[in-house]
Design a protein around this motif. Structure first.
Motif, PDB file in Angstrom:
ATOM      1  N   ARG A   1      40.741  40.900  51.764  1.00  0.00           N
ATOM      2  CA  ARG A   1      42.106  41.317  51.464  1.00  0.00           C
ATOM      3  C   ARG A   1      42.462  41.054  50.019  1.00  0.00           C
ATOM      4  N   LYS A   2      42.078  39.856  49.529  1.00  0.00           N
ATOM      5  CA  LYS A   2      42.329  39.522  48.120  1.00  0.00           C
ATOM      6  C   LYS A   2      41.618  40.506  47.196  1.00  0.00           C
ATOM      7  N   GLN A   3      40.365  40.817  47.581  1.00  0.00           N
ATOM      8  CA  GLN A   3      39.584  41.761  46.775  1.00  0.00           C
ATOM      9  C   GLN A   3      40.268  43.135  46.746  1.00  0.00           C
ATOM     10  N   ALA A   4      40.777  43.588  47.899  1.00  0.00           N
ATOM     11  CA  ALA A   4      41.454  44.894  47.946  1.00  0.00           C
ATOM     12  C   ALA A   4      42.718  44.887  47.094  1.00  0.00           C
ATOM     13  N   LEU A   5      43.478  43.751  47.137  1.00  0.00           N
ATOM     14  CA  LEU A   5      44.675  43.646  46.298  1.00  0.00           C
ATOM     15  C   LEU A   5      44.336  43.704  44.814  1.00  0.00           C
ATOM     16  N   GLU A   6      43.262  42.986  44.436  1.00  0.00           N
ATOM     17  CA  GLU A   6      42.838  43.036  43.026  1.00  0.00           C
ATOM     18  C   GLU A   6      42.457  44.458  42.623  1.00  0.00           C
ATOM     19  N   GLU A   7      41.769  45.162  43.541  1.00  0.00           N
ATOM     20  CA  GLU A   7      41.387  46.545  43.235  1.00  0.00           C
ATOM     21  C   GLU A   7      42.607  47.448  43.073  1.00  0.00           C
ATOM     22  N   LYS A   8      43.627  47.234  43.927  1.00  0.00           N
ATOM     23  CA  LYS A   8      44.853  48.038  43.812  1.00  0.00           C
ATOM     24  C   LYS A   8      45.561  47.775  42.475  1.00  0.00           C
ATOM     25  N   GLU A   9      45.647  46.484  42.112  1.00  0.00           N
ATOM     26  CA  GLU A   9      46.275  46.150  40.828  1.00  0.00           C
ATOM     27  C   GLU A   9      45.521  46.784  39.674  1.00  0.00           C
ATOM     28  N   ALA A  10      44.177  46.758  39.763  1.00  0.00           N
ATOM     29  CA  ALA A  10      43.361  47.369  38.711  1.00  0.00           C
ATOM     30  C   ALA A  10      43.589  48.879  38.661  1.00  0.00           C
ATOM     31  N   LYS A  11      43.747  49.502  39.850  1.00  0.00           N
ATOM     32  CA  LYS A  11      44.029  50.945  39.882  1.00  0.00           C
ATOM     33  C   LYS A  11      45.370  51.268  39.234  1.00  0.00           C
ATOM     34  N   LYS A  12      46.370  50.394  39.489  1.00  0.00           N
ATOM     35  CA  LYS A  12      47.685  50.612  38.888  1.00  0.00           C
ATOM     36  C   LYS A  12      47.605  50.588  37.358  1.00  0.00           C
TER      37      LYS A  12
END
Length: 477
Positions: free
Chosen positions: A374-385
């Motif tokens: 979940r943390k990894q997915a959140l980091e990926e979303k932030e990076a996408k933003k």
């Protein structure tokens, strides 16, 4: 008699009523159907007139455009043709929609038979209920004010409907209809009762509507839930089928940001797929554990039944015979059997507690793995933003794939195997303990049997000696 009638007429006063012909016609089903058909015809006639107007306008525009090129003779011919078409259109319009046109004549033909029925119904009601005057509200007569209680339009509609229904009803239905008519007439004569009945009917209609709305809402909710369920299934199937071809799409020459985005999407899809696989494996392990527990319980049940049968065949008669001989030994044996059974139960409880602890550990490990994902997915979303992903983050994503996804499988598998191994060992221990208890019982029973045989032999010898002594004493005497 004449004097009494005149007195009653003078005291009674004039009884007046009125009708609304438009309201009556709207509530007669035959008239509404014919009116709809007539409106359809009128629409068709209007469309024909509009088509003729469009054709005339086209001819006029063409004449304006070509007027400079045409001769006077041609212009006169075309203007004459346009005027002829316009006159023809006006004649057609007058024929269909004029005061003596088809629409008015057909309307009169529709209303006349119903008006005749209304007039006969008015006469019947006037004679039955002794009305002096009945007016038509829609006629040329100007009615400045009319109270609602003098309106008999509903009564006339009921009379018209009754006459239509009577030809199709049986004798029983006719009797029911007559009773209903009497009740309706009583309501008409008593306005308070009629108002109350109308209020009750309105409440009933509102209740029925509320029930229908509830049923419709429930059906809509069921439909929405079913659509959602089908959508979820379709999404899962699309994910399963679309997880592999996503890599082939990224092979095409695309910009760096798009490649990184697709890589993150693929990583997220793979992580979700791995999660689903892990959950499926955990569910399978749980199912197997449940089946093993069921088998173990079935074996226990069979073993208990076998022990009971063995006790019935061997232990019960021996105890009956030796109950008087050695009660202390029986009590000791019972206590020993109870302690052995308690120890076996305690061991079973300990084994179950171990399996529960192992399951808790496995669930904690899965939770940790899911939290990392979940943390990894959140980091990926932030990076996408932000729009840019560094090489270090992509490397970390790949590392987390290798370090988080695969060990969870191994840990889940090893944990499930350990749980199974411990359950098997616990079962083996319980079986060994049961065998020992059974062997101890057999030995105790064998010792009891030998003691009983020795005691019997000793008792026989004592009896024989007693008999000898008694014989000797008798001989001596």
């Amino acid at each position: 008699m004449i004097v009494s009638n005149t007195v009653q007429a003078q005291t009674r006063g004039t009884k007046v009523g009125f009708i609304d012909m438009e309201y009556i016609l709207q509530n007669v089903p035959d008239y509404t159907e014919a009116q709809n058909q007539l409106e359809q015809k009128a629409q068709k006639w209007k469309q024909e007139i509009e088509a003729k107007k469009i054709e005339i306008n086209k001819l006029k525009e063409a004449l304006k455009a070509e007027k400079a090129l045409l001769t006077k003779g041609l212009i006169e011919e075309r203007t004459a043709e346009i005027t002829f078409l316009e006159n023809e259109m006006l004649d057609y319009q007058q024929k269909r929609f004029g005061p003596n046109g088809d629409l008015m004549s057909q309307k009169a033909g529709l209303t006349k038979p119903i008006q005749d029925q209304v007039f006969t119904a008015v006469q019947d009601i006037a004679e039955a209920k002794k009305y002096d005057f009945i007016f038509d509200k829609t006629s040329d007569l100007t009615m400045l004010f009319a109270a609602k209680k003098f309106d008999i339009s509903d009564q006339i509609i009921r009379v018209l409907n009754r006459t239509e229904k009577r030809g199709q009803l049986t004798k029983k239905q006719l009797k029911e209809e007559e009773a209903k008519e009497i009740q309706e007439d009583a309501l008409d004569e008593n306005p308070a009762l009629s108002d109350r009945q109308k209020a009750l009917d309105a409440k009933k209609a509102a209740r029925d509507k509320a029930i229908a709305d509830r049923v419709q809402l429930q059906e809509e909710r069921k439909k929405a839930a079913e659509d959602k369920r089908l959508q979820i299934i379709a999404d899962r199937e699309a994910k399963k089928s679309g997880a592999t071809p996503a890599s082939s799409k990224t092979a095409a020459p695309i910009s760096g940001n798009e490649i990184e985005k697709e890589a993150t999407k693929n990583a997220a899809a793979e992580a979700r797929q791995k999660q689903l696989d892990e959950r499926a494996s955990i569910l399978e392990a749980r199912k197997k554990a449940v089946e093993d527990n069921k088998k173990a319980q079935e074996e226990k049940r069979k073993q208990i039944i076998a022990d009971r049968e063995a006790k019935k065949t061997t232990a019960v008669p021996a105890t009956e015979k030796t109950a008087t001989a050695n009660p202390a030994g029986n009590n000791a044996e019972k206590e020993a059997a109870k302690t052995a059974a308690e120890e076996a139960k305690q061991k079973q409880i300990d084994a179950r507690a171990k399996t529960l602890e192992d399951r808790k550990k496995l669930a904690d490990e899965n939770k940790k793995a899911l939290e990392l994902k979940r943390k990894q997915a959140l980091e990926e979303k932030e990076a996408k933003k932000t729009g840019t992903i560094s090489e270090s983050t992509t490397k970390e994503v790949e590392k987390t794939k290798d370090t988080v996804a695969t060990p969870t499988k191994e840990t889940s598998k090893t944990a499930a195997e350990e749980v199974k191994q411990k359950q098997a060992e616990a079962r083996a221990k319980t079986l060994e303990e049961r065998k020992k208890v059974i062997e101890d019982r057999k030995k105790a029973l064998e010792e009891k049997r030998l003691k009983i045989i020795e005691e019997r032999e000793a008792a026989k010898k004592a009896n024989q000696e007693k008999l000898k002594l008694t014989k000797e004493n008798t001989n001596n005497n």
